[in-house]
Design an enzyme around this catalytic site. Structure first.
Site, short mmCIF file in Angstrom:
data_model
loop_
_atom_site.label_atom_id
_atom_site.label_comp_id
_atom_site.label_asym_id
_atom_site.label_seq_id
_atom_site.Cartn_x
_atom_site.Cartn_y
_atom_site.Cartn_z
N ASN A 167 42.70 37.77 42.46
CA ASN A 167 41.65 37.71 41.35
C ASN A 167 42.60 39.10 40.18
O ASN A 167 42.48 39.55 40.49
CB ASN A 167 40.41 38.47 41.78
CG ASN A 167 39.55 38.71 40.53
OD1 ASN A 167 39.71 38.59 39.79
ND2 ASN A 167 38.21 39.40 40.85
N ASN B 142 37.06 38.27 33.65
CA ASN B 142 36.40 37.78 33.65
C ASN B 142 34.97 37.15 35.26
O ASN B 142 34.80 35.91 35.23
CB ASN B 142 37.02 37.09 33.41
CG ASN B 142 38.24 36.58 34.78
OD1 ASN B 142 37.90 36.98 35.56
ND2 ASN B 142 39.26 35.87 33.95
N ASP B 143 35.58 37.73 35.75
CA ASP B 143 34.49 37.49 37.16
C ASP B 143 33.30 36.93 36.97
O ASP B 143 33.26 35.57 37.15
CB ASP B 143 34.10 38.20 38.46
CG ASP B 143 35.43 39.27 38.81
OD1 ASP B 143 36.71 38.57 38.01
OD2 ASP B 143 35.48 39.42 39.32
N GLY C 127 36.15 34.90 42.15
CA GLY C 127 36.63 35.77 40.99
C GLY C 127 37.88 35.29 41.14
O GLY C 127 38.63 35.83 39.43
N ASP D 103 41.47 34.17 39.79
CA ASP D 103 42.00 33.11 38.55
C ASP D 103 42.99 32.72 38.13
O ASP D 103 43.75 33.00 38.66
CB ASP D 103 40.55 33.94 37.16
CG ASP D 103 41.88 35.91 37.33
OD1 ASP D 103 42.79 36.31 37.86
OD2 ASP D 103 40.76 36.48 37.64
N ASP E 77 41.04 13.04 40.98
CA ASP E 77 40.14 13.46 42.67
C ASP E 77 39.74 11.80 42.38
O ASP E 77 39.94 10.95 41.68
CB ASP E 77 39.39 14.16 41.97
CG ASP E 77 38.34 14.50 42.84
OD1 ASP E 77 38.45 15.21 44.22
OD2 ASP E 77 37.38 14.02 42.80
N GLU F 265 43.73 10.84 45.08
CA GLU F 265 43.50 10.97 46.37
C GLU F 265 42.63 9.91 46.52
O GLU F 265 41.74 9.18 46.40
CB GLU F 265 42.21 11.41 46.01
CG GLU F 265 41.08 11.97 47.24
CD GLU F 265 40.45 13.19 47.29
OE1 GLU F 265 39.72 13.68 48.13
OE2 GLU F 265 39.27 12.91 46.37
#
Ligand code: CA
Length: 616
Positions: free
Chosen positions: A135, A140-141, A160, A162, A329, A358
């Site tokens: 973090n 920006n959490d 949180g 980033d 994905d 994936e």
């Protein structure tokens, strides 16, 4: 369904229509001199579907425009010729005599060196979840107006982490010998807190980085910084589904934009049925049209407007950010003809690029089916996908050392990993791994047995393919008593958060054991960068005997011998048995310990150890 509108529109009368209100333009801008000539613009705003567009810009032609089921969308298709110069295109929207002009920017392409490099078997990839790594910006959490706030008290929720946190620790990653970083998705996931969308796979805006990770500009700056360190970036994308809070869901463009949950329910998750000559339509439909989970609407890529939108979104990110590769994905869940078109068009536009899909399936044939031009199943399907996630490697390798040696068990499982490589178009492009964000951590899986852990780490870095290391593995991280689910294997890195009692990012913050494992991983990772045999060599292996598996990687003038002895005791390596390789050499230097071995005659391989000998 879409409806082609006449390009020439004559307005017979004028009423008091309001000026066109444009709430969204996707993509937000484009570039001149792109490797693709077509541009689709999706306009969204109140009753925009009633408007007709026109343009006057040198080198640009408005080819077609579509109104759709929702009258709030207008889709425009442009042909941008190579002659079109960067500048601001004026798109005029007209309805009942009312006109509005919007500016649309054609930027100059960015000619930064080091963009879009691709990835291959020369790479060692570090996989991380940005929410769980570090973090770097507590401000920006929690973002006002977004549905979920960070919650450090609940390990199943957003923590949180980033982009700044990654930026702060690039040297730590590079020092492990990593050459590429794969981030789980960074798209906005503005989902309600009960769902827990910190993982990023429930996108609510495909053109925006989640603000709790940072801005689009910060993401781009991170990629530049990674490039400056001599590493590359693999971006995680999802075309199978979106989050149910995606802005489309409030006003779907067409009735068939997503598959109907009431009709198809949840997917059966069995990508293994693709290529199955006997499979029922019902099961295939369920795979392709069922939703991954109730919170993730399943996109219908057979809607051409959506297919074009998604492919173009990929190209936009490649061009905008400079990323070097994509991990797609849930590759086996969308329509396979769409995925093939996507891979083909992306790679035609960016030939140096690489993509891994994936493909979590059972069995080598099913795995190989998803790689381009696979030789095994003659059904005419070519995925155009260079790399698959080699789950057969992962699943076999994870279990091998937990079993006693036998005809099909123990290290024999490792032999079988390569024994069936003829099924693949190019097994060197397979992405190989011991664990990832969806599986128990390897250290936990081998019963916290350090010897097994070290054996497998060395195996991963010397096996054919593109090795991926899941963050924390370099510290031999386990589940830290957090249970056997996501919260166990996706924990945060100590020291990544202000107020943490210690930091694993510095030598004096790590325990002695962590330093020992970190140094082990770092030495091997850096060695791999110098070893053409480990990165590019052909494989030559011998049937395992007595709990010992021996394989060689051979490249021009460099040969390595890998000996995996799963027994507790040392075993004698019979030089005569391996003479077809060893006859050219007299000694081998073990890459971890620098110890010399005389390979001209029989020698001892220590118990529960992988030896990696550079032969000379
Ligand atoms: Ca933060």
């Amino acid at each position: 369904m879409k409806k082609l509108l006449s390009l020439v529109l004559i307005s017979f009368f004028t009423v008091t229509a309001a000026t066109a209100q444009v709430d969204r333009i996707d993509p937000p801008f484009w570039w001149a001199e792109m490797p693709v000539q077509e541009l689709q613009i999706q306009l969204y705003g109140d009753e925009l579907g009633l408007y007709r567009a026109s343009i006057d810009y040198p080198g640009v032609i408005l080819k077609s425009q579509y109104a759709v089921d929702s009258e709030n969308y207008l889709f425009l298709y442009f042909d941008i010729s190579p002659k079109a110069k960067p500048g601001t295109m004026k798109i005029t929207l007209t309805h009942h005599g009312k006109a509005r002009t919007i500016d649309y920017e054609l930027k100059q392409r960015d000619s930064r060196v080091g963009k879009n490099q691709g990835f291959d078997s020369s790479d060692l990839v570090y996989l991380m979840m940005p929410d769980r790594f570090a973090n770097g910006n507590p401000d920006n959490d929690t973002i006002e107006g977004m549905l979920e706030a960070a919650n450090r008290q609940d390990p199943t929720k957003r923590q949180g982490g980033d982009i700044q946190g990654v930026m702060d620790h690039l040297d730590y990653i590079k020092d492990l010998g990593m050459t590429a970083i794969w981030f789980t998705p960074i798209f906005e996931n503005d989902m309600y807190p009960e769902y827990g969308a910190y993982h990023g796979y429930a996108a609510t805006d495909l053109y925006k980085v989640d603000r709790r990770f940072g801005s689009n500009e910060e993401y781009k700056a991170l990629i530049d910084a990674v490039h400056d360190k001599g590493m590359t970036v693999i971006m995680d994308m999802i075309h199978n589904h979106i989050g149910d809070q995606h802005w489309w869901m409030k006003d779907l463009p067409t009735k068939d934009w997503v598959h109907d949950f009431e009709t198809y329910g949840q997917t059966n998750y069995r990508g293994v049925i693709a290529g199955d000559p006997y499979i029922s339509k019902a099961d295939k439909d369920r795979l392709l049209k069922g939703w991954f989970v109730k919170e993730m609407p399943d996109l219908n890529q057979h809607n051409e407007l959506l297919a074009d939108y998604l492919i173009q979104n990929t190209i936009w990110w490649i061009e905008y950010s400079g990323i070097d590769g994509i991990r797609m994905d849930t590759y086996v869940f969308p329509y396979e003809d769409y995925m093939a078109r996507w891979a083909k068009e992306v790679l035609e536009a960016y030939p140096e690029f690489n993509i891994v899909g994936e493909s979590w399936v059972e069995g080598v044939i099913a795995e190989a089916y998803w790689q381009y031009d696979e030789p095994g199943v003659d059904d005419g399907y070519n995925s155009h996908l260079p790399s698959v996630t080699d789950f057969q490697f992962a699943l076999s390798t994870r279990d091998a050392l937990n079993e006693n040696f036998g005809w099909n068990t123990g290290v024999t499982k490792l032999f079988y990993v390569f024994n069936q490589d003829a099924a693949y178009a190019d097994p060197m492009l397979n992405v190989i791994f011991l664990d990832n964000h969806d599986m128990s951590r390897i250290f936990e899986h081998v019963g916290k047995d350090e010897a097994k852990f070290r054996m497998l780490y060395k195996f991963l870095l010397t096996a054919r393919g593109i090795p991926v290391v899941y963050y924390g593995t370099e510290l031999m991280m386990g589940h830290e008593n957090r249970g056997g689910d996501d919260e166990g294997w996706r924990q945060t890195m100590p020291g990544g958060w202000p107020g943490d009692s210690r930091s694993v990012f510095s030598r004096n913050g790590r325990t002695d054991k962590e330093n020992e494992i970190y140094d082990f991983a770092s030495k091997l990772g850096k060695w791999r960068q110098t070893s053409d045999a480990a990165r590019f060599g052909t494989t030559l292996h011998f049937l395992p005997e007595d709990g010992v598996y021996v394989f060689f990687r051979i490249h021009d003038n460099q040969t390595i011998m890998v000996i995996m002895n799963q027994n507790d005791d040392a075993k004698t390596i019979n030089a005569h048995r391996y003479r077809e390789v060893l006859e050219s050499f007299t000694s081998g230097t073990e890459v971890e310990t620098d110890k010399k071995f005389n390979v001209g005659s029989d020698f001892q391989a220590p118990g529960k150890t992988t030896l990696v000998l550079e032969l000379d």
